[in-house]
Scaffold this motif. Structure first.
Motif, mmCIF file in Angstrom:
data_model
loop_
_atom_site.group_PDB
_atom_site.id
_atom_site.type_symbol
_atom_site.label_atom_id
_atom_site.label_comp_id
_atom_site.label_asym_id
_atom_site.label_seq_id
_atom_site.Cartn_x
_atom_site.Cartn_y
_atom_site.Cartn_z
ATOM 1 N N GLU A 71 -10.521 4.561 -1.463
ATOM 2 C CA GLU A 71 -10.240 3.200 -1.925
ATOM 3 C C GLU A 71 -8.770 3.046 -2.318
ATOM 4 O O GLU A 71 -8.105 2.074 -1.935
ATOM 5 N N VAL A 72 -8.256 4.023 -3.077
ATOM 6 C CA VAL A 72 -6.862 3.961 -3.512
ATOM 7 C C VAL A 72 -5.921 4.229 -2.343
ATOM 8 O O VAL A 72 -4.885 3.570 -2.194
ATOM 9 N N LYS A 73 -6.286 5.181 -1.497
ATOM 10 C CA LYS A 73 -5.423 5.502 -0.356
ATOM 11 C C LYS A 73 -5.290 4.312 0.588
ATOM 12 O O LYS A 73 -4.210 4.047 1.125
ATOM 13 N N ILE A 74 -6.375 3.599 0.793
ATOM 14 C CA ILE A 74 -6.320 2.408 1.650
ATOM 15 C C ILE A 74 -5.371 1.374 1.051
ATOM 16 O O ILE A 74 -4.532 0.791 1.739
ATOM 17 N N ALA A 75 -5.504 1.153 -0.271
ATOM 18 C CA ALA A 75 -4.629 0.184 -0.937
ATOM 19 C C ALA A 75 -3.179 0.640 -0.886
ATOM 20 O O ALA A 75 -2.258 -0.183 -0.718
ATOM 21 N N GLU A 76 -2.939 1.939 -1.024
ATOM 22 C CA GLU A 76 -1.567 2.451 -0.947
ATOM 23 C C GLU A 76 -0.973 2.234 0.449
ATOM 24 O O GLU A 76 0.199 1.849 0.585
ATOM 25 N N LYS A 77 -1.777 2.490 1.469
ATOM 26 C CA LYS A 77 -1.287 2.293 2.834
ATOM 27 C C LYS A 77 -1.040 0.817 3.121
ATOM 28 O O LYS A 77 -0.119 0.460 3.870
ATOM 29 N N ASN A 78 -1.850 -0.050 2.531
ATOM 30 C CA ASN A 78 -1.613 -1.487 2.703
ATOM 31 C C ASN A 78 -0.282 -1.907 2.074
ATOM 32 O O ASN A 78 0.415 -2.779 2.610
ATOM 33 N N VAL A 79 0.068 -1.288 0.948
ATOM 34 C CA VAL A 79 1.371 -1.563 0.338
ATOM 35 C C VAL A 79 2.489 -1.075 1.257
ATOM 36 O O VAL A 79 3.496 -1.779 1.470
ATOM 37 N N GLU A 80 2.336 0.119 1.816
ATOM 38 C CA GLU A 80 3.356 0.646 2.730
ATOM 39 C C GLU A 80 3.491 -0.244 3.964
ATOM 40 O O GLU A 80 4.610 -0.475 4.458
ATOM 41 N N LEU A 81 2.369 -0.736 4.472
ATOM 42 C CA LEU A 81 2.422 -1.650 5.616
ATOM 43 C C LEU A 81 3.174 -2.932 5.256
ATOM 44 O O LEU A 81 3.971 -3.450 6.044
ATOM 45 N N ALA A 82 2.899 -3.455 4.052
ATOM 46 C CA ALA A 82 3.577 -4.676 3.618
ATOM 47 C C ALA A 82 5.080 -4.434 3.463
ATOM 48 O O ALA A 82 5.906 -5.314 3.762
#
Length: 441
Positions: free
Chosen positions: A256-267
């Motif tokens: 859950e956290v890793k997905i959110a972290e990757k979404n931040v990196e994508l943004a």
């Protein structure tokens, strides 16, 4: 021929019986779900698309190469490509060429697109990992529910067997004048109530089997069954750890956290890509073309050789004013980045809350299990005492039935508390980072 047909018939009958009598273990159920679940298959397609996007991004570093050819026949006034004059004639012409272009600089967008594609692929992998964990828990919960319903049915059926024996014993005591006939009626009423409970327990078992079969996408509900496995409570020591340690591990390992972290990196990459549009674009190009016309006395090959030409150079495109679209895209991507940063913080808070809840649930369910076991020991002694007194006529059928009912309910509560504790313990282990496929039951 008839013998062969008979043998084939026996073979297929045997095969059908074997297939229908298959009993699924928990490991087989989990593996089947992971291989056949539609959501997981869709997640695998997302990963495949991420691979394609990455190949697209890498392809941007390659030059573009295109060939063109055309042929035409004109009657009347037309342009002679050989002489360069306008002529009134019938003219057949052929032209062709090859063009190449290579982007030398475009604000580093090519590099950032590759980086974005890699991040997107990792995010897809984390989403699949989370989905596999969720599916594993769903399957385990459904499997344990079936086991619980089976155990409850065994308890009620076993006690009903005792009741039938008591009916026979009570009938003898009534005939001997030791007990009143009302005691026999009381025991028979208990038997009727137990038969009703058996029917309810059987229905609950059937429904739980259907639920798991549907989760596994198995349509043969009537013949689906699980293996009669004995699940013991296996605690790897995680429940004895400090909750803050479990939360720390969960933040490091949970998808859950890793997905959110990757979404931040994508943004963040989206912001960089949007800003790249402020920079000029520098490209190199090369072209080769030639032509043929039947108005020229030279043959086809000679004309292609004499009429060819090349062009090459550099192309620079400098953005100056584009209706503020670049600026707006940058601002839009910054808003998206801020939103994903908020979502990351929320994901961490939600995970912390969920771990706390799972930790409290494990502690509470273990206490409930211990209390149920203690109650079972006491009720078993009380039931045995009531049974002994009833067998010698020192207590009535109503008191004996009530003692037996309490004993039955306590056995059912022990089963419920046991499987509830097992499931909640495995949820906590998942939060601690134990892979779903390595959970021990």
């Amino acid at each position: 021929m008839n013998k062969i047909a008979a043998l084939l018939f026996l073979f297929f009958v045997g095969f059908t019986i074997t297939a229908q009598s298959k009993k699924w273990t928990l490991k087989e159920c989990v593996q089947h779900a992971l291989e056949n679940n539609i959501s997981i298959k869709q997640s695998a397609l997302d990963m495949e698309l991420a691979d394609i996007d990455k190949r697209d991004a890498n392809g941007n570093f390659l030059p573009t190469l295109n060939a063109n050819a055309s042929t035409s026949k004109n009657t009347g006034l037309s342009f002679n490509p050989v002489t360069g004059n306008a002529e009134t004639t019938t003219l057949f012409s052929v032209s062709g060429g090859i063009n190449a272009r290579y982007t030398i600089f475009n604000g580093l967008n090519n590099f950032r697109q590759v980086q974005r594609a890699e991040i997107s692929k990792l995010a897809s992998q984390y989403r699949m990992s989370k989905m596999e964990d969720d599916i594993t828990l769903f399957v385990a919960n459904g499997y344990l529910q079936i086991l619980l319903n089976k155990e409850n049915l065994k308890v009620i059926a076993a006690q009903n067997k005792v009741t039938l024996e008591q009916i026979e014993r009570t009938n003898q005591l009534v005939d001997a004048g030791v007990l009143p006939r009302g005691d026999l009626l009381e025991i028979k009423a208990s038997n009727a109530s137990e038969l009703q409970q058996i029917a309810i327990a059987e229905n609950a078992l059937i429904i739980s089997k259907i639920g798991l079969a549907q989760l596994l996408l198995i349509q043969d509900y009537a013949n689906f069954d699980i293996a009669d496995e004995e699940f013991t409570i296996i605690d790897e020591g995680i429940s004895s750890k400090n909750v803050s340690e479990i939360i720390s591990e969960a933040k490091e390992n949970r998808s859950e956290v890793k997905i959110a972290e990757k979404n931040v990196e994508l943004a963040e990459k989206e912001v960089q890509l949007a800003r790249g549009a402020y920079y000029p674009t520098l490209s190199a190009f090369f072209g080769y073309d030639t032509r043929y016309a039947d108005a020229d006395p030279l043959d086809f090959i000679d004309q292609l050789y004499l009429n060819d030409g090349i062009n090459y150079g550099l192309s620079l495109n400098v953005p100056i004013l584009n209706g503020l679209s670049v600026r707006n895209n940058v601002q839009r991507s910054k808003v998206g980045l801020l939103r994903n940063q908020y979502q990351l913080e929320q994901a961490k808070l939600d995970l912390e809350s969920n771990v706390y809840q799972a930790y409290v649930d494990v502690k509470g369910s273990y206490k409930s299990y211990e209390a149920a076991q203690a109650a079972l020991e006491s009720q078993e002694l009380a039931y045995q005492y009531a049974k002994d007194r009833y067998d010698v006529g020192l207590t009535n059928a109503f008191d004996f039935s009530q003692s037996k009912l309490r004993y039955d309910n306590t056995q059912i509560e022990v089963n419920r508390a046991k499987y509830d504790y097992i499931f909640k313990l495995k949820v906590l282990e998942l939060y601690f980072g134990v892979p779903a496929t390595e959970l021990k039951f």
